[in-house]
Design an enzyme around this catalytic site. Structure first.
Site, PDB file in Angstrom:
ATOM      1  N   TRP A   1       0.823  -1.217   0.000  1.00  0.00           N
ATOM      2  CA  TRP A   1       0.000   0.000   0.000  1.00  0.00           C
ATOM      3  C   TRP A   1       0.856   1.265   0.000  1.00  0.00           C
ATOM      4  CZ3 TRP A   1      -1.750   2.648   5.013  1.00  0.00           C
ATOM      5  CH2 TRP A   1      -0.841   2.410   6.054  1.00  0.00           C
TER       6      TRP A   1
ATOM      7  N   GLU B   1       0.770  -3.212  12.598  1.00  0.00           N
ATOM      8  CA  GLU B   1       0.948  -4.662  12.445  1.00  0.00           C
ATOM      9  C   GLU B   1       1.314  -5.373  13.746  1.00  0.00           C
ATOM     10  OE1 GLU B   1       3.685  -4.433   9.175  1.00  0.00           O
ATOM     11  OE2 GLU B   1       2.161  -5.157   7.776  1.00  0.00           O
TER      12      GLU B   1
ATOM     13  N   LYS C   1       3.112  -0.667  16.434  1.00  0.00           N
ATOM     14  CA  LYS C   1       4.317  -0.605  15.604  1.00  0.00           C
ATOM     15  C   LYS C   1       4.344   0.729  14.876  1.00  0.00           C
ATOM     16  CE  LYS C   1       6.327  -3.198  11.699  1.00  0.00           C
ATOM     17  NZ  LYS C   1       5.946  -4.170  10.658  1.00  0.00           N
ATOM     18  N   GLN C   2       3.175   1.169  14.460  1.00  0.00           N
ATOM     19  CA  GLN C   2       3.135   2.363  13.616  1.00  0.00           C
ATOM     20  C   GLN C   2       1.775   3.031  13.706  1.00  0.00           C
ATOM     21  OE1 GLN C   2       3.415  -0.690  10.554  1.00  0.00           O
ATOM     22  NE2 GLN C   2       2.592   0.829   9.145  1.00  0.00           N
TER      23      GLN C   2
END
Lengths: 740, 740
Positions: free
Chosen positions: A334, A474, A574-575
Site C-alpha cells: 500500500w 501490524e 508498531k506504527q
C-alpha cells in the site's frame, strides 16, 4: 538554485558500504544500480534490478526481484597488487552522488604497499535520457613512478540474490572483438535479460576477452607512465523480454551499445543531466531552514521517488525498497498508493494514473483472491509483483528455535489495502478531474473494491462489523472493527455509490447493498476521554512502558522481550494507525479530538515501522504542534540518512521517503483537499524561513512560496484555481499574496 | 620418521589464495574442505564437497559436484574493525598443512589500524576417524590493550558453484540454543544434505543466533582482556541422503555433533591424527634425495590420493580434481584406473577393487551408451559421475568470438577408456590373485569391454581397423588406428578370451569372434626409423618448432596461435600417447625402439596435459636415461607445487599426483609385472641415496629399500614372493639383499 550535494562520503568505511550502496543507487524507474564500489569488498552487496523482472528460485520461495548480472564491477591490479582501499593507504578520498546531474563520482589518491601514489577518478551514471543505459568512466594516473596496470571488467553473472541464482545463462558473445554481450533467462518466470557492454580506452591497449564461470570479461594490460592517465569508458545496455515496444532484447542491447559507444561518456552524461535539470527545475521542494539537513532530506526523498518509479510502464508499480536492494523482495505494498503516488499526482499526474492502472490491470487476480477467501469484488494482494497475484509468503521465515513457521497474517487480514487503493482513485480524480479515467478504470476499481467490503462485513444482530483484520499497526493482529479499516471501507463504498451515480452507471442491487452497508456498518466513535478505539478491544488491553523500545525505534527489539502473541495483547503499536486515519481524513473529528488521539496513540507507538514518524509529523503540524511535528519530521528523515551504518543495507525506505514529501506539503504547508476545494493553512516549523514547491491541481500548475508571515501562490499553467487560505477563499489567476 | 612439512606458507598472498586453498585441502574421501582462510577475501573461492553429491543446475548445464554450504568461514570484528590480513599489519605469519596429522594451522599476530596487536591461532581438520566430522578451533588474544570482539560463524548456504546454486533450503534450526542445523536438497538430483555445527567457547559469551539470506549464524560478543585468550571450538557434521548405512541424514548430523561436541577439538584431533599416523607408517614412500622437494612431492601426492579416494563407498570413484575444487565438475575419467588406482592396488588392494566395482555397477549405463552408438558390449563414458551415464558436455563452452559451440569429441571418440578399464581389471587380478572378483565382476567387465572392441572394428578388405578415435593425445582427433588404442584393445580382447577360458565360461560365438578380431586387427609397427606411428596419418603431417609452447607447457597457449583443426593437421601432441603405451607395455618392443620413440614423440609433445610429464619420466628411467627421467619427474612435481600462484585454483591435478607415485615405483624403482612375475630393475636418480616404499603383491606386503648399489626387500606379511631382480629370480621369504 541553491545546490546542495545531498550525499557525500568523505571516508571509506567498510561497515557502511551497503547502506551507502543503497542511498547512492542510480536509476530511472526502469533500472536501478546500487552505488557499490567498482572494486570488490567481501562485505559489499552489489545490485542491479530491472522493474518487473521477478523470479521464484524454488517452490519453497516467494517471487523476488532478480539481482541481475553486474556491469559496474572491475578488478584493478597495479604492479600485481589488487587495488583495494583496505590495503595500502588512502591519501585523499571523496565520493559524491550528485543528484542534480545523476552522476556518482569518486576521487582518491591511493598509496600502494611500496608507497607509490596513484590517482583514481571514477564516474558513473544510469541514464535518465535512455532507460537502458549505464555508463562509467575510470581514470588512473601514476603519480610517482611508472607501473603496470591490469584492469578487468565485463558482465558478471555470478551475482545472485544472496546465493539464490535466478538466471540461466543462454548466450555469451564478444561481437567483433568489441562488444561483450550475454543473454540470460529467469528459471521460473521465463523472462529474458540481454546485456551488452563496450569499453573504450585512451591507450592502444588490446583487451583479452575471456568467458568463464558465468563471467564474461575484458582485461586491459597497460604500462602507466607518470602523469599520463589511463582512461576507460564503459557503456552498457540492459534490455529484457518484458520491455514494452522491444521486439528482440538481445539485438536491442547490442544496437544500443553500438550507438552510445560512439557518443561516449561525456555526451551521454550531458543528455542525462539535462533531463535531471528539467526534473529539478519542475519538482524541487526548496526549504530555507537553519538546519540544512531538511533540504537535503527533501532532495534525497524526491530523487529516490523519481528513480524508484517505473513511470515508463503502467504494468508495473513500486517496490518497498524501490530498485535499491532486495529488501521485501521488490514487492509492491500500500506504500505506493498512500505514500509515494501523491508526489507524482501533484507533480506529473500521468504517473499517478499509471500506478492506478497497475491495479486496474490486475483486477482479475484480485477477484481471484477475493473469491478464494469467500468474498466478492477485489481483494488486492497485500504484496504483489508482476503477475498481480498475492505474493506475501504464506509462512514467515522459520523460527529457528522452535523449527516452526508462523503463518503470515498480512495476506489473510491486512485488507485495508483495498480501501487504500480506492482512496487513491478518488484522490486522483479530485486532483485531476480526469473524467476519462474515472468513467472507465476508476469506477470499476471503486465498485469492485466496494463490493469486497460489502461482502466482507459480518452481520452481528443488525450491526455490521469488519472482523478479524489487521490495520496499519501490524503489532495488533486479528482484531475486529479496526477504526482505520472501517472508516476507509465506508469511504470506499460511499464513493463507489457516488461515482456510479455520477456516471449514470447505477446498479440497483449494488446500490441497495451499499446503502445497507453504510447504514449498518459500525463506526467506532471517540470514548469519553475523546479517544477513538483502534479496534473493539485495544483500549481494554494493558499498557507497558515503551521508553526502552522507543529509544531503539525501527529495530523491532521488542520482539526480543515479547512474543508477537504477547505484544498483540498489549497496547503497543508498531506504527500510526488511528493517526493515519486522522491524516487521511483531517475533518473526521474536531481538532481537539485529533490532538488527544495523536497524543494518546503516539505514547503507545514504538515507530518500529518506517511509515510511522512522518505521518505523526503531519498530524502534529496540523494540530499546531509545530515543534513536535518538526521533531517527528527530523527523526523520519534519519530513517535512511541517520548514523546507523546498516540502516538501509537492503534498500532505502521508499514509503518513508514519500512521507517526507507528504510532511512538507500536507503537514508544514498543510494543504488539504476536500473534494473540489484546495485549501492551505501553513504550519511552518519555526526555523524554516521559506518553503517553495510546485503543485499540480486539476490541470493547473501552481507554485507555492510560504514564509512565516506570507503565502504566495503563482499559477504557471492551466485554468484559474480556487484556493482556501485558512478560512478565506481566493481565486488564483496569476499570483496571489496573502499575509498569514 | 624424517618429518617433512610439505606445505608451509610464510606470507599472506592474496594472489595465491585459491591455489593454496586447493593444495591445503583437507579430507577423507567422503568429504573435501578447501584450505581457505577462515575470514573472507574477495578473491577467495571456498569449497566443501561430498563425493557423489552432484547436481545439474539447468538443462543447459552438465552435472557437477556441488559446492556445499560453508562451515569454516568466520567473520571476526575487533573494536568494530573487520579482521582481514589486507588491512592493518601482519607481524608474524605462518600457515602449515601438517599432512602427517591432517591438521591445518595458522598463527599470526595482527596489528589493527590503531596499532594494537592481537594474536590469532587457527586450527582445523577433517577427521580421518569419522568421515562426517570437521572441527576447527580459533584462539584470539589481545596483546596490548583490552578490546571488544565479535565473532560470527555458522552455516553459510550462500556458497554456490561460481554463482550456480544447486541447493534448495529445506530446514534451518537451532537445537536447544546450542546446535545449528540445516538441511538442503539438490534441485535436480534430489539428494539431501544435512549439516550441523556446534560452537563451544572458553568465556561465558552467549551467542545470538540469526537465520537470514541462507546464512545461519551464531555471533559471540566478548570483551577481551589482555593476554586472556578467547577460544572457540567448532565441531561440525555433514551427512547426506546418499550415504550408505545412514537412514536419516538430518538426525545423524545432529547426533554426531552432540557426541563430538562433548569430546572437543583436541580429542577428536588425536583420534584423527592416529589414523593418519597409521596411514603414513604403512604407505609412505621415503626418499633420501639431495633435493628435499622430491620427498615433499611424494608425500603431497600420497596425501592427496588418500583424501581424494572415496574408499568408503564402491558406488563412487575419483574426480579429476579429487574433492579440492570444481575443476572438471568433479567428473571421473580414465585417470582413476591408470593413474591413481595403482597406488591403492599396491598398498590397500581392497580400495582398487572398489574403484573397479564402481565401473562394474555401471555396466548397464555403459551398454546403453554403446548401443546408442551402434556397438555391442560396454562403452564406458569418457566422463562419469554418480549415475554412470556419459557426463561429458556435448558441446564445449561457447566460442565467444563466433558464438558457436564446438562439439566435444571426447565422448564420441575417446574410446580407449574402455580398454584402460579392462587393463586395470587384469592388473588388479595379477596383483591380488583375487579369483572371487575376477570370476564374478572381472570376467564380466573383460567380456563386455572386449565385445565393444570386436563390434567397434571396421573391416577394410579383411583387415580390421579401429577408426575415428582419439588416443590419449587430445590434440589429434578423429584418426584411425591409434597405436595406443589398437594395442590396448587387442590386449583387452586377448585377456577376455584367456579368462573366460580359465574360468570355464567360454562362449563359443564370442571366442570365435574374438579370435577373428585378434587375427585381423591391424597392429601398427615401427617404421624404418623405428618410430611407431601414433596413427595412420600422424607421421605424414608437417612439424613445427614447439619450443615456444613447451616453455609454457600446461597452459595450452598454442590455441592462441592455431585453431584446434589446424593443430590436428600437424605433428603436435598435447600429451604422451605412444609413450603411454610403452609405459603400460614395457616389453612390447625392444629397448632401442622404445628409446627412439620416447625421443621422437617427446620432441613433438607440448605436455599441455598434466598427465604427460611423469609418464615420460617413467619410460625415460626404464631406458636408462636417469637424468632426463629425473628432470621430467621434477617438472611433473611442479604441476601443483610450482611457482605459478594460479596453477591449482580449481583443484589439484589428481592424475598427475598419482603419476608421481608411479614414477617412483615403476620408473625409478622400475618395478614391472608381467602377469605373475614381479620384477625390479632400479634406475635411481643420481642424487637419490635411498628409496623406500611398501608394496602389496599377491597377498604379501613387501618393503623395498633401494640405494645406488643395493636392493633390500623385506616381506612383512603374506606368502613368499618370487621376485626377478634385473635378470635373476629370487624368492623373498623374510628379506633379501641384492647388490646392484
Amino acid at each position: 538554485m541553491n545546490k546542495v550535494n545531498p550525499l557525500i562520503e568523505n571516508q571509506f568505511d567498510l561497515q557502511a558500504v551497503n547502506t551507502y550502496a543503497a542511498l547512492m543507487t542510480q536509476g530511472n524507474g526502469y533500472l536501478g544500480v546500487r552505488g557499490s564500489f567498482d572494486e570488490n569488498y567481501t562485505e559489499q552487496t552489489r545490485g542491479m534490478f530491472v522493474a518487473g523482472i521477478y523470479n521464484k528460485f524454488s517452490s519453497n520461495d516467494v517471487t523476488e526481484i532478480v539481482n541481475l548480472p553486474d556491469l559496474v564491477g572491475m578488478k584493478i591490479e597495479i604492479d600485481g597488487e589488487i587495488f583495494t582501499l583496505q590495503a595500502g593507504e588512502v591519501v585523499g578520498y571523496e565520493r559524491q552522488l550528485d543528484i542534480f546531474t545523476g552522476e556518482l563520482v569518486r576521487k582518491l589518491v591511493w598509496k600502494n604497499r611500496t608507497g607509490h601514489r596513484f590517482q583514481f577518478h571514477f564516474q558513473r551514471f544510469v541514464s535518465k535520457a535512455d532507460l537502458h543505459t549505464i555508463a562509467s568512466k575510470v581514470s588512473i594516473t601514476a603519480l610517482d613512478t611508472p607501473a603496470s596496470l591490469a584492469l578487468k571488467t565485463g558482465i558478471d553473472a555470478q551475482q545472485s540474490n544472496f546465493g539464490k541464482q535466478h538466471l540461466i545463462e543462454e548466450n555469451v558473445r564478444v561481437m567483433e572483438k568489441r562488444i561483450m554481450h550475454a543473454t540470460y533467462r529467469t528459471s521460473e518466470s521465463n523472462l529474458q535479460v540481454a546485456l551488452a557492454t563496450f569499453c573504450k580506452v585512451t591507450q592502444d591497449s588490446v583487451p583479452v576477452f575471456v568467458s568463464k564461470n558465468r563471467q564474461l570479461t575484458a582485461t586491459y594490460s597497460q604500462h602507466l607512465e607518470v602523469n599520463q592517465p589511463f582512461v576507460l569508458e564503459k557503456i552498457s545496455a540492459v534490455y529484457t523480454s518484458n520491455d514494452v515496444g522491444v521486439d528482440e532484447a538481445d539485438a536491442a542491447s547490442i544496437q544500443s551499445v553500438e550507438r552510445n559507444g560512439s557518443a561516449g561518456y561525456d555526451q551521454l552524461l550531458n543528455q542525462s543531466a539535462a533531463k535531471w535539470k528539467m526534473f529539478w527545475d519542475n519538482k524541487r521542494v526548496k526549504i530555507s531552514s537553519s538546519y540544512e539537513m531538511d533540504q537535503l532530506a527533501l532532495d534525497f526523498s524526491i530523487y529516490h521517488m523519481e528513480i524508484m518509479t517505473p513511470a515508463h510502464d503502467e504494468r508495473l508499480s513500486i517496490g518497498a525498497k524501490g530498485l535499491t536492494g532486495e529488501g521485501y523482495k521488490g514487492h509492491v505494498f500500500w506504500d505506493t498508493e498512500l505514500f509515494i503516488a501523491p508526489f507524482h499526482l501533484h507533480t506529473v499526474p500521468e504517473v499517478a494514473k499509471k500506478l492506478l492502472t497497475y491495479r486496474y490491470l490486475h483486477i482479475e487476480e484480485a477477484k481471484y483472491k477475493s473469491a478464494k477467501n469467500g468474498y466478492e469484488g477485489t481483494l488486492f494482494p497485500w504484496e504483489s509483483a508482476l503477475t498481480g497475484h498475492e505474493e506475501t509468503p504464506e509462512y514467515a521465515a522459520i523460527n529457528i528455535s522452535t523449527g516452526k513457521r508462523q503463518k503470515v497474517a498480512s495476506a489473510d487480514a491486512e485488507h485495508h489495502i483495498v480501501a487504500d487503493i480506492a482512496f487513491a482513485v478518488v484522490q486522483y480524480y479530485y486532483s485531476t478531474l480526469d473524467e476519462a479515467f474515472m468513467q472507465n478504470e476508476g469506477i470499476v476499481l471503486l465498485k469492485e473494491t466496494a463490493l469486497f467490503w460489502i461482502s466482507r462485513a459480518a452481520n452481528e444482530g443488525g450491526r455490521l462489523s469488519i472482523k478479524d483484520v489487521i490495520g496499519p499497526d501490524e503489532y495488533t493482529e486479528h482484531i475486529d472493527n479496526n477504526a482505520y479499516t472501517n472508516y476507509m471501507a465506508a469511504f470506499n463504498v460511499q464513493q463507489a455509490v457516488f461515482f456510479l451515480d455520477k456516471y449514470n452507471q447505477k446498479d440497483l442491487t449494488f446500490d441497495q447493498r451499499a446503502k445497507v452497508f453504510l447504514q449498518n456498518l459500525y463506526m467506532p466513535r471517540p470514548n469519553e476521554e475523546g479517544i477513538l478505539p483502534q479496534d473493539d478491544t485495544f483500549l481494554t488491553k494493558p499498557e507497558i512502558d515503551l521508553t526502552k523500545y522507543k529509544m531503539k525505534q525501527g529495530s523491532q527489539v521488542i520482539l526480543l522481550d515479547y512474543s508477537r502473541a504477547e505484544i498483540n495483547e498489549m497496547q503497543i503499536l508498531k506504527q500510526a494507525d488511528v493517526v493515519m486515519l486522522l491524516y487521511l481524513m483531517p475533518n473526521l473529528f474536531p481538532a481537539e479530538i485529533v490532538k488527544k488521539n495523536l497524543q494518546y496513540y503516539e505514547e503507545h507507538t514504538i515507530h518500529d515501522s518506517s511509515l510511522s514518524k512522518a505521518i505523526h509529523a503531519i498530524v502534529a503540524a496540523r494540530c499546531g504542534e509545530q515543534d513536535n511535528a518538526y521533531r517527528f519530521f527530523q527523526e523520519a528523515c534519519l530513517i535512511d540518512l541517520g548514523s546507523n551504518p546498516k540502516s538501509s543495507d537492503e534498500g532505502i525506505h521508499a514509503a518513508s521517503l514519500g512521507a517526507n514529501w507528504l510532511t512538507a506539503i500536507f503537514g508544514f504547508a498543510n494543504i488539504t483537499m476536500e473534494q473540489n476545494q484546495l485549501a492551505i493553512s501553513p504550519k511552518m516549523p519555526r526555523n524554516w524561513s521559506e518553503l517553495t514547491f510546485p503543485f499540480e491541481w486539476q490541470g493547473s500548475t501552481l507554485v507555492f512560496t510560504i514564509s512565516q508571515t506570507e503565502l504566495k501562490v503563482a499559477r504557471k499553467a492551466g485554468p484559474e484555481v480556487s484556493l482556501r487560505v485558512n478560512k478565506k477563499i481566493y481565486k488564483v489567476l496569476n499570483q496571489i499574496q496573502v499575509t498569514l
